[in-house]
Structure formats: C-alpha cells, structure tokens
Design a protein around this motif. Sequence first.
Motif, short mmCIF file in Angstrom:
data_model
loop_
_atom_site.label_atom_id
_atom_site.label_comp_id
_atom_site.label_asym_id
_atom_site.label_seq_id
_atom_site.Cartn_x
_atom_site.Cartn_y
_atom_site.Cartn_z
N GLN A 262 -11.60 38.76 7.60
CA GLN A 262 -11.45 40.10 7.05
C GLN A 262 -10.02 40.32 6.60
OE1 GLN A 262 -12.67 43.35 9.62
NE2 GLN A 262 -13.00 44.69 7.86
N ALA A 263 -9.86 40.59 5.33
CA ALA A 263 -8.55 40.90 4.77
C ALA A 263 -8.36 42.42 4.75
CB ALA A 263 -8.44 40.34 3.36
N PRO A 264 -7.12 42.89 4.72
CA PRO A 264 -6.88 44.33 4.71
C PRO A 264 -7.59 45.02 3.56
CG PRO A 264 -4.84 43.16 5.13
CD PRO A 264 -5.87 42.12 4.78
N GLY A 265 -8.30 46.08 3.87
CA GLY A 265 -9.00 46.86 2.85
C GLY A 265 -10.30 46.25 2.37
N LYS A 266 -10.70 45.13 2.98
CA LYS A 266 -11.94 44.47 2.56
C LYS A 266 -12.90 44.38 3.73
CE LYS A 266 -9.85 41.66 -1.10
NZ LYS A 266 -9.72 40.27 -1.65
N GLU A 267 -14.16 44.16 3.39
CA GLU A 267 -15.16 43.98 4.44
C GLU A 267 -15.08 42.56 5.01
OE1 GLU A 267 -18.60 47.05 2.77
OE2 GLU A 267 -19.02 44.91 2.95
N ARG A 268 -15.56 42.44 6.23
CA ARG A 268 -15.60 41.12 6.83
C ARG A 268 -16.59 40.25 6.06
NH1 ARG A 268 -15.54 41.09 13.13
NH2 ARG A 268 -17.42 42.35 12.85
N GLU A 269 -16.19 39.00 5.80
CA GLU A 269 -17.04 38.12 5.01
C GLU A 269 -17.26 36.79 5.73
OE1 GLU A 269 -15.24 37.10 1.27
OE2 GLU A 269 -13.48 36.20 2.19
#
Length: 125
Positions: free
Chosen positions: A39-46
């Motif tokens: 999970q990157a900042p501002g993004k959903e966990r992938e």
Amino acid sequence: QVQLVESGGGLVQAGGSLRVSCAASGRTFSFYNMGWFRQAPGKEREFVAAISSSGAGTDYADSVRGRFTISRDNTKNTVYLQMNSLKPDDAAVYYCALGPYGTTWPIPKTAFRSWGQGTQVTVSS
C-alpha cells in the motif's frame, strides 16, 4: 492462530534489490497459502504475489512479474519476497498476508484475511 511479522524493508536506489521476510507463528503455517500486498500513500492496498501452501504454485501482479519472486521455507515458518530492479513506483508498505488453509490453487486475491504490521520499502530515484 497464525501471527505474521514482516521485516527487511528499507531504503534502496532505483534498480536495486531488497528482500523482505515474513515470520509466522503457529504449527500449521505449512498448510496456508501466503501472499504479499502493498500500500502506497493515498492508494488502496494491492496484491503483489502469492504462493501455495507447498510452494509449488506462485502468482504475481503484472506490475511485478519478472522482477519479484515469492518463496517460502516451511521448516522456518517464513515467506520471502525478493524484489529486483526496483522502481520508485514500488515504494510502499509491504504486508504479509495469510491466505486460505489447504491445497487449493490458485486462490482469489480476495481470499486473504489476516495481515502483518507491514514493512516500509522506499525506492529513491
């Protein structure tokens, strides 16, 4: 109940390599499919990668296929993610995930239900 503890994150230059590990508690680790998410900042966990309980089956996100390798050592209750040719876009918190119990493979990405605390991977350009 299996508990997961990630380690091995850190700072690496673009193009470099890093290996993160996930140590699992419990005697039944070898019966669980395992995975890695990020999970990157501002993004959903992938989803990143998954491995079958025996280690014979693996699956990867298109974005990492050919660069990352998931593996496991059931004698050490540990699953690994070797990351090569890292890109700035790979920077994220990487989470180990517990998948379904058993030998069914492949498994859906939505089947993972328990997570570690995560380890930070930073890639400098």
